[in-house]
Structures are given as C-alpha cells and as structure tokens.
Scaffold this active site. Structure first.
Site, mmCIF file in Angstrom:
data_model
loop_
_atom_site.group_PDB
_atom_site.id
_atom_site.type_symbol
_atom_site.label_atom_id
_atom_site.label_comp_id
_atom_site.label_asym_id
_atom_site.label_seq_id
_atom_site.Cartn_x
_atom_site.Cartn_y
_atom_site.Cartn_z
ATOM 1 N N GLU A 33 -14.052 -87.254 -2.448
ATOM 2 C CA GLU A 33 -15.097 -87.415 -2.074
ATOM 3 C C GLU A 33 -16.020 -86.137 -1.407
ATOM 4 O O GLU A 33 -16.162 -85.510 -1.363
ATOM 5 C CB GLU A 33 -15.446 -88.373 -1.364
ATOM 6 N N GLU A 186 -35.420 -106.536 0.352
ATOM 7 C CA GLU A 186 -34.979 -106.435 2.343
ATOM 8 C C GLU A 186 -35.924 -105.341 2.849
ATOM 9 O O GLU A 186 -35.947 -105.569 3.585
ATOM 10 C CB GLU A 186 -33.638 -106.229 1.989
ATOM 11 N N ALA A 267 -38.209 -99.193 -5.818
ATOM 12 C CA ALA A 267 -37.107 -99.844 -5.423
ATOM 13 C C ALA A 267 -37.157 -100.675 -7.103
ATOM 14 O O ALA A 267 -37.257 -102.023 -7.014
ATOM 15 C CB ALA A 267 -36.606 -100.749 -5.043
ATOM 16 N N HIS A 442 -20.928 -131.822 11.145
ATOM 17 C CA HIS A 442 -22.705 -131.634 11.506
ATOM 18 C C HIS A 442 -22.658 -131.254 13.255
ATOM 19 O O HIS A 442 -21.913 -131.545 13.972
ATOM 20 C CB HIS A 442 -22.734 -133.384 11.633
HETATM 21 C C1 LIG Z 1 -30.180 -100.437 -0.315
HETATM 22 C C2 LIG Z 1 -29.179 -100.830 -0.368
HETATM 23 C C3 LIG Z 1 -28.637 -101.648 -0.206
HETATM 24 C C4 LIG Z 1 -27.352 -102.980 -1.119
HETATM 25 N N1 LIG Z 1 -27.059 -103.844 -0.290
HETATM 26 C C5 LIG Z 1 -26.330 -104.601 -0.708
HETATM 27 C C6 LIG Z 1 -25.443 -106.031 -0.245
HETATM 28 O O1 LIG Z 1 -26.581 -106.440 0.655
HETATM 29 N N2 LIG Z 1 -24.314 -106.132 -0.952
HETATM 30 C C7 LIG Z 1 -24.049 -105.488 -2.392
HETATM 31 O O2 LIG Z 1 -23.190 -106.371 -2.420
HETATM 32 N N3 LIG Z 1 -24.328 -104.684 -2.792
HETATM 33 C C8 LIG Z 1 -25.414 -104.262 -2.160
HETATM 34 N N4 LIG Z 1 -25.870 -102.549 -2.450
HETATM 35 C C9 LIG Z 1 -24.822 -102.276 -3.701
HETATM 36 C C10 LIG Z 1 -23.798 -101.503 -3.401
HETATM 37 O O3 LIG Z 1 -23.902 -100.368 -2.556
HETATM 38 C C11 LIG Z 1 -22.803 -100.970 -4.732
HETATM 39 O O4 LIG Z 1 -22.889 -101.930 -5.294
HETATM 40 C C12 LIG Z 1 -22.148 -100.213 -4.389
HETATM 41 O O5 LIG Z 1 -21.850 -99.341 -3.052
HETATM 42 C C13 LIG Z 1 -20.843 -99.484 -5.444
HETATM 43 O O6 LIG Z 1 -19.636 -98.918 -4.885
HETATM 44 P P1 LIG Z 1 -18.844 -98.201 -5.989
HETATM 45 O O7 LIG Z 1 -17.748 -97.784 -5.385
HETATM 46 O O8 LIG Z 1 -19.407 -98.336 -7.462
HETATM 47 O O9 LIG Z 1 -19.771 -96.946 -5.699
HETATM 48 P P2 LIG Z 1 -21.402 -96.152 -4.117
HETATM 49 O O10 LIG Z 1 -21.119 -97.359 -3.012
HETATM 50 O O11 LIG Z 1 -22.405 -95.370 -5.033
HETATM 51 O O12 LIG Z 1 -20.449 -94.755 -4.152
HETATM 52 C C14 LIG Z 1 -19.441 -93.748 -4.910
HETATM 53 C C15 LIG Z 1 -18.986 -92.542 -4.475
HETATM 54 O O13 LIG Z 1 -19.000 -91.279 -4.950
HETATM 55 C C16 LIG Z 1 -19.289 -90.126 -4.754
HETATM 56 N N5 LIG Z 1 -18.771 -89.317 -5.873
HETATM 57 C C17 LIG Z 1 -20.048 -89.370 -6.684
HETATM 58 N N6 LIG Z 1 -19.936 -88.690 -7.947
HETATM 59 C C18 LIG Z 1 -18.849 -87.654 -7.401
HETATM 60 C C19 LIG Z 1 -17.541 -86.266 -7.544
HETATM 61 N N7 LIG Z 1 -18.531 -85.857 -8.871
HETATM 62 N N8 LIG Z 1 -16.844 -86.456 -6.912
HETATM 63 C C20 LIG Z 1 -16.415 -86.447 -5.346
HETATM 64 N N9 LIG Z 1 -17.947 -87.472 -5.500
HETATM 65 C C21 LIG Z 1 -18.141 -88.581 -5.806
HETATM 66 C C22 LIG Z 1 -20.737 -90.506 -4.054
HETATM 67 O O14 LIG Z 1 -21.025 -89.561 -3.211
HETATM 68 C C23 LIG Z 1 -19.993 -92.118 -3.633
HETATM 69 O O15 LIG Z 1 -19.618 -92.016 -2.236
HETATM 70 C C24 LIG Z 1 -26.861 -102.198 -2.035
HETATM 71 C C25 LIG Z 1 -27.658 -101.129 -2.844
HETATM 72 C C26 LIG Z 1 -28.352 -100.305 -2.379
HETATM 73 C C27 LIG Z 1 -29.028 -98.842 -2.372
#
Ligand SMILES: Cc1cc2nc3c(=O)[nH]c(=O)nc-3n(C[C@H](O)[C@H](O)[C@H](O)COP(=O)(O)OP(=O)(O)OC[C@H]3O[C@@H](n4cnc5c(N)ncnc54)[C@H](O)[C@@H]3O)c2cc1C
Length: 463
Positions: A33, A186, A267, A442
């Site tokens: 990470e 939101e 957004a 209920h």
């Molecule tokens: C404002 C907002 C609100 C949201 N609210 C919701 C919600 O209420 N419910 C819901 O289900 N979803 C929500 N989402 C969506 C949700 O956050 C994402 O779908 C989810 O985080 C995706 O998970 P992921 O593990 O695929 O990637 P991510 O959470 O994007 O994690 C990827 C990680 O990989 C790391 N990374 C990337 N490239 C590299 C690299 N080369 N080397 C090392 N590390 C790296 C990044 O730093 C990051 O920490 C929201 C998104 C946003 C932006």
C-alpha cells in the site's frame, strides 16, 4: 527476495479483506500500500462521508427539535469540527486495518508497487529505495480515483473532487454539484444541510439515474423541499475560474445558463488506477479502463488476478470485498460459485436514504416480465410517523408467473439497513407469499416491506 503465496497490491476493502481471507486459508500473504491502509472506502469514501452525513443529520434534528416538542437554544455548526470528526473516524478505521493485518500475520509493505513478469512486484518506498518481492499469485486491487472531464479540470480549489469535498477548510456559501450518482447526492445533501446553497446538475433526465424512476422523482421532491436546486437533462460545458468564484455554463433544452458559485464539485464517476502499475510489461489485458477477468478474477496471464474497482462490475466496497474473498477461496480449491451481479444492493446515504436491489420496474418490463408491483408509503407506517420520517416508500416487483422477487426499491429513513432483507430473500429465491407470511416486528420501518409485498398481491392492510 521475500517470497509469498499471495501478494495483494492495494489495501482498500478489496485488498485488505482479500488478504485477511487468504491468511485465514493458510496462505503466506503480503499486502502493498502506498497510502493509508483501508483504501478509498475507509479513508476517502464510504466511512468519512457517512461521518459527515451523521453530523448533517444531527444538525437537522437540532434545527427541527420543536417538531419533537423540544427546545434547543443556539444550535449551531462548527464546520472545522465536523470535518475533523470525519477525519478522526477515518483514521481510527485505518488503524483498525493495521491491527487486523497484524492479527492475521499479514506482511504490510509500504510503498508504490509495480508488477513485473515472472510473478514479481517491485516496491518503491518513500525513501526512494526499491525492493522486489515474488509470489505464486498476485492480486491487483489498486482501485480508482475521481474521474476528470475535459470540461471540468480539477484544480483542487475551485473545481474539486471528492477528496477535497470532505476536507475543505472553509464551508462554501454556494456550490454546484455536477453528477447525481451516490457521491454527488451525498455531498449535495451534506452541504445543503450545513447551510450551503447547492445546485445539482445532472446530464440524464433523473437524479440518482440508476434507481427506479419513482425513487428518483421522490428524491427530487424531497431535495427541492429541503432547498436544493436540481437541474436535470443539463450539462456543464465549461467553468470559468478566473474571478473570485466560479461561473459554470450549463446547457439545457431551453438554452444556456450561467450559474455562479464558490466551488464546483465534480462527481461524474471514477477512473481506475491501472496506469503505471506494470500491466503492459506483464501483458495483462484491459478494456475500457478495466482489467479483464473471468468469473474467478483471473486475468489473461496465469498467476495474476484482479478484484474491486479495477474490474468491470459495480464500483462498491461490498462488491470489492466479495470478489476478493471468492478469488482466494478458489485459489484454496474451495467450491465457490460465481458472484450474482444481479443481486447487489446499492445505497445512497442522503436523507431520505435510497436503497435498491434487482431490476427497476422499467428494466423488468423491458426484459419481458409480466410483473406484479406493490408500493407502501411510509406516510402509512406507524413507526415512520412516530419518528417524524414519513417521506418515502418501499416498492417491490415480482414476476407474476413464478413469484420471483425481481426488484426492491426503497426511499426513506434507515432504508439502507433494510435492503438486506430483499438481498437475502432474493438469494434464497423467496416468493412474495413467503415474505408476506414472515412476521415483521411492529412498529418498525421494515413492516413497509411486508406491506409492499402485500400490496403487490392485493392484500395490503394499512392502506
Ligand atoms: C466519496 C465516496 C463515497 C463512497 N461511498 C461508498 C459507500 O457508501 N458504499 C460503498 O459500497 N462504496 C462506496 N464508495 C466506493 C468505494 O469506496 C469503492 O468501491 C471501494 O473503495 C473500492 O475498493 P478497492 O479495494 O477496489 O479500491 P480502493 O478502495 O480504491 O483501494 C485501492 C488502494 O490501492 C492503493 N494503490 C493503488 N495503486 C497502488 C500501487 N501502485 N501501489 C500500492 N498501492 C496502490 C491505493 O492507495 C488504495 O489505498 C464510495 C466512494 C467514494 C469516492
């Protein structure tokens, strides 16, 4: 070189959950990470936004205390403290992931990871040093970031993305939110509740356009009642940031309009983090900004997998986690079945909340189903009335022939917690009759599900 059974690249809800399940299954696991553990979800998405929304909701309660027979003098907001609380909640959650990594004996590697051929990952640490690691299986979970449109180039100050929107040091007086998906809606709700004048601009004819049309219309009514300006079938074509604030040109069917505000929040969706991670060097196939995978998240190159936002499918935290769990369970030779992407709940945590699963009424008709539709308004619910939350309804759609529960759509207080009933019912292939005969407590908001199903079968009691 350190060698692992599984290396996970990225520690969002996809990556860290995958790593924990892998460790539980006995795999020697590492996670790489570059930022804080927990990814977008814990640090910049799901969790910090819900903390902001809670503050907005409490503020709303205080302002409307008299509706509940209470007197609150001098209720006021402290924007800085609201943002600080949200950051504190996010930090605490990220520390929780640190603890879980330790507990499950997962090696956490800090730095920027780049995939190499031969199942290796090179990691560049903050001090510039580079170390190579190898693994039998590498799982890509690098997630996504805010998508930029040429007409909305984000400068982080006047045209901002979601990260800036949750950490502004000054509350804007006027804000334009472009895009009315969950993220835009939101923030629109949050800023409007805190006293910002908000205009939502949506390209499509309805806000929350993926939802059932009845839900979109109800939310638009509720938002307008709360003072949010809503422009649909409208497109921001350019933004002039040269003055003190912003001037956004909006194209509508009736011609162009210029909106003035302090800030524009873009957004309009997400862009996956698939550049500069070595996909080309390894030969991993992508299409339209996503890494291509099969039902078990294998890419076209053996030993490399991808899960979460970087793959096709809904960009949601619970989807990323479920994909990662399935991927490593398959690696452990467990019997697993592909995920049912037709049964994934989607939620928007504004007020009233929105939650849905399955087909909308329009989709069900387009797919040729003969349907039974039932709707129960919260205005007829005792619990909703007692709570002062009678906006909204539950709408259910059944296949008239076999009784299959095709879709469930809710708008109202607390419905994001209620949608799980429909997800489980659909997973267990429940029929309307079975839901109807399952006794709901209920008085609860959940009775509205039972009553909506009853309405679909002309047996509704409280209407
Ligand atoms: C404002 C907002 C609100 C949201 N609210 C919701 C919600 O209420 N419910 C819901 O289900 N979803 C929500 N989402 C969506 C949700 O956050 C994402 O779908 C989810 O985080 C995706 O998970 P992921 O593990 O695929 O990637 P991510 O959470 O994007 O994690 C990827 C990680 O990989 C790391 N990374 C990337 N490239 C590299 C690299 N080369 N080397 C090392 N590390 C790296 C990044 O730093 C990051 O920490 C929201 C998104 C946003 C932006």
């Amino acid at each position: 070189m350190s060698t692992f059974d599984i290396i996970v690249l990225g520690s969002g809800p996809g990556g860290y959950v995958t790593a924990i399940r892998a460790a539980q299954l006995g795999f020697k696991t590492a996670i790489i990470e570059k930022e804080s553990l927990g990814g977008v979800c814990l640090n910049w998405g799901c969790i910090p936004t819900k903390a902001l929304l809670k503050s907005a909701q409490v503020f709303q309660y205080l302002q409307h205390a008299e509706d509940y027979g209470l007197k609150v003098k001098g209720a006021d907001k402290d924007f800085d403290a609201v943002v600080k609380r949200s950051r504190g909640v996010a930090d605490g959650m990220s520390k929780g992931v640190q603890f879980l990594m330790k507990k499950n004996k997962i090696e956490v590697i800090k730095g920027y990871g780049t995939l190499k051929a031969g199942k290796k990952v090179s990691v560049k640490a903050e001090d510039g040093s580079t170390t190579e690691y190898s693994a039998s299986n590498i799982i890509i979970a690098t997630g996504a970031r805010s998508r930029e449109l040429p007409s909305l180039p984000q400068d982080g100050k006047k045209i901002i993305g979601y990260r800036e929107a949750m950490t502004l040091d000054k509350q804007p007086k006027k804000m334009i939110v472009v895009g009315s998906g969950a993220i835009g809606i939101e923030f629109a709700y949050f800023y409007n509740s805190m006293g910002t004048e908000v205009t939502v601009v949506e390209y499509l004819p309805n806000i929350v356009p993926v939802e059932d049309e009845d839900v979109s219309k109800q939310l638009e009514r509720s938002f307008k009642k709360a003072g949010v300006k809503v422009m649909t079938s409208a497109e921001v074509t350019s933004v002039d940031t040269s003055g003190d604030g912003v001037k956004a040109t909006v194209k509508t069917a009736k011609g162009e309009k210029v909106l003035e505000a302090d800030i524009v929040l873009s957004a309009v969706g997400i862009k996956t983090n698939i550049e500069n991670i070595g996909l080309e060097d390894v030969g991993i196939a992508t299409d339209r900004d996503k890494i291509l995978v099969n039902d078990y998240y294998q890419t076209n190159i053996p030993g490399y997998y991808a899960i979460g936002d970087v793959t096709p499918g809904p960009a949601l935290a619970h989807v990323a986690s479920a994909e990662g769990i399935l991927c490593v369970e398959k690696l452990a030779d467990m019997h697993v079945e592909p995920l049912d992407y037709g049964n994934i709940p989607g939620c928007t945590y504004c007020s009233p909340e929105v939650a849905s699963v399955g087909l909308t009424e329009k989709q069900a008709k387009e797919q040729g189903f003969d349907i039974k539709v039932g709707k129960f308004p919260f205005s007829a619910s005792g619990k909703a009335k007692a709570s002062g939350a009678s906006d909204g309804f539950v709408k259910v759609i059944f296949d008239a022939k076999y009784g299959e529960w095709l879709g469930c759509h809710m708008i109202g207080a607390g419905v994001t917690d209620m949608i799980a009933e429909a997800v489980l019912g659909r997973k267990l292939e429940t029929t309307g009759h079975e839901v109807l005969k399952a006794i709901h407590p209920h008085p609860t908001m959940s009775e509205a599900v039972m009553e909506a199903v009853a309405a679909a079968y002309d047996e509704v009691i409280h209407l």
